[in-house]
Scaffold this motif. Structure first.
Motif, PDB file in Angstrom:
ATOM      1  N   ARG A   1     -11.701   4.087  -2.708  1.00 62.09           N
ATOM      2  CA  ARG A   1     -11.775   4.901  -3.924  1.00 62.09           C
ATOM      3  C   ARG A   1     -13.180   4.900  -4.526  1.00 62.09           C
ATOM      4  O   ARG A   1     -13.763   5.954  -4.796  1.00 62.09           O
TER       5      ARG A   1
ATOM      6  N   LEU B   1      -6.638   3.285   5.138  1.00 62.86           N
ATOM      7  CA  LEU B   1      -6.016   2.097   4.553  1.00 62.86           C
ATOM      8  C   LEU B   1      -6.850   0.843   4.801  1.00 62.86           C
ATOM      9  O   LEU B   1      -6.815  -0.098   4.009  1.00 62.86           O
TER      10      LEU B   1
ATOM     11  N   ASP C   1      -2.648   4.551  -2.900  1.00 60.07           N
ATOM     12  CA  ASP C   1      -3.840   4.206  -2.117  1.00 60.07           C
ATOM     13  C   ASP C   1      -4.362   5.382  -1.301  1.00 60.07           C
ATOM     14  O   ASP C   1      -5.557   5.473  -1.034  1.00 60.07           O
TER      15      ASP C   1
ATOM     16  N   ARG D   1       0.859  -1.197   0.000  1.00 64.20           N
ATOM     17  CA  ARG D   1       0.000   0.000   0.000  1.00 64.20           C
ATOM     18  C   ARG D   1       0.890   1.240   0.000  1.00 64.20           C
ATOM     19  O   ARG D   1       1.893   1.296   0.714  1.00 64.20           O
TER      20      ARG D   1
END
Length: 420
Positions: free
Chosen positions: A359, A353, A286, A204
């Motif tokens: 998204r 995260l 990310d 990530r």
């Protein structure tokens, strides 16, 4: 149509900072309706089929001024060309002064304990006063900035019965923020995951988009990574190293990451990306990160890195206090935390995260916010002015008087020469 001469404040090359992108887009937007020349301080520049690009070593400024009736400047453009102010003071050209960056607020954070910072601040005060006295039309990045600059214009006597338009004074100063392309970013080959040493293909990435300037705070995010890695062992914070734009804050960030034993493990300093590769990087990341200290610069800042995140639909963690972090909070584009709060920053990064479809669930909100910042939309006040330019209501003989007053200001401060 009158011809426009744009004096870019910074080099436009493979490594481009925000002002460089801004002036390239200005030239592109204006060239759709009239002849445009973009004058740059560097020889290693790109070219464009719709407008002329040149440097001082390639073109004589006197000739350029004879060929162009409208001049657009930002930052040290007038000081870089000493004869320009005297020519403009004659009142035969239309001068647009771009006040996009309240540079004096930034310079308060530069060399705070030394004489270099004090002299630099005086130089920029003189620079701004000269532009504020001479300009016919002014640009700024936000309504908050506009209030700031209206105060400055008022103190210098530029807000008066002759410049007052009977309404909002937008005939004197209007908002032209940074913009975004009309097209969406396109994915490409990975540039960080599986490519940058220490970052695996399935890891990530938390992206620090842009430079490490003195008024920003990369140290709190570096400290926060100590907590973040406990919950997300594959998380990496990525900064970028620029050969052209270096700051003391970069060295501090590198040292801090080394001291905390995070360098090249969870904190990375990658090579600066060419402009055409940046959109791929934004889509690969990310989380987009922007963090600053609680200072006066923040209140009037316009963080272009946040616009990049808007464009790419990249979920955001940002410090509160600037106008674009207000947009993040208002539209649910991520999380905002108080400047300096490492614990809150850690929790925000951990939460984002760990959020499924971070998204996709924000795609519509990002699209709505991005639409208001398309270059075609934000440049409308500048395009409108250049189509039918006007002199400020207090123009005429007072041009010369204002310029002479600015020279007296400059002589009083006597700042040393400094290249920003």
């Amino acid at each position: 149509m009158k011809s426009v001469l744009l004096l870019a404040p910074t080099p436009i090359a493979e490594q481009r900072a925000g002002p460089a992108i801004r002036y390239w887009e200005f030239a592109r937007a204006l060239s759709e309706q009239q002849p445009v020349t973009l004058l740059l301080p560097n020889d290693d520049h790109p070219v464009h089929r719709a407008f002329t690009v040149c440097t001082s070593s390639q073109a004589d400024l006197d000739s350029l001024l004879a060929q162009h009736q409208i001049v657009v400047v930002q930052g040290p453009a007038i000081q870089r060309h000493p004869l320009l102010a005297e020519v403009l003071a004659a009142g035969e050209h239309h001068l647009v002064a771009d006040l996009y960056t309240p540079i004096t607020m930034e310079q308060l954070e530069v060399d705070r304990g030394g004489e270099a910072g004090r002299w630099l601040h005086l130089e920029y005060v003189s620079l701004l006063n000269e532009q504020l006295r001479l300009g016919d039309f002014f640009l700024c990045a936000s309504e908050r900035q506009r209030d700031f600059w209206l105060g400055a214009l008022t103190v210098l006597g530029r807000v008066n019965h002759d410049t007052y338009d009977g309404g909002t004074l937008k005939r004197l100063i209007d908002v032209v923020p940074f913009g975004l392309p009309a097209t969406l970013p396109r994915a490409g080959k990975p540039l960080l995951k599986g490519v940058q040493p220490g970052i695996a293909s399935g890891d990530r990435v938390i992206l620090w988009g842009g430079g490490l300037w003195d008024w920003l705070d990369p140290l709190a995010p570096i400290r926060a990574m100590g907590r973040v890695r406990e919950q997300h062992p594959t998380a990496h914070l990525v900064f970028f190293r620029s050969d052209r734009y270096h700051s003391a804050r970069f060295d501090q960030a590198m040292y801090h990451a080394t001291e905390l034993e995070l360098l090249d493990h969870h904190v990375h300093f990658a090579d600066w990306l060419a402009a055409e590769k940046w959109e791929c990087c934004l889509l690969e990341a990310d989380v987009g990160l922007s963090f600053h200290a609680a200072n006066i610069e923040t209140r009037y800042a316009f963080r272009t890195r946040l616009l990049d995140y808007f464009w790419a639909g990249l979920p955001i963690v940002a410090a509160k206090g600037d106008v674009l972090s207000d947009q993040v909070e208002a539209h649910g584009l991520g999380y905002t935390v108080e400047p300096g709060d490492v614990e809150a920053l850690s929790q925000a990064l951990i939460a984002l995260l760990g959020e499924p479809q971070a998204r996709s669930r924000r795609r519509e909100a990002f699209s709505e916010v991005s639409e208001q910042f398309r270059w075609e939309r934000v440049t409308e006040p500048l395009v409108r002015y250049c189509r039918q330019p006007w002199h400020a209501g207090d123009a005429g003989q007072s041009f010369k008087q204002r310029w002479q007053a600015s020279q007296e200001d400059r002589a009083a401060s006597e700042p040393v020469s400094y290249t920003h």
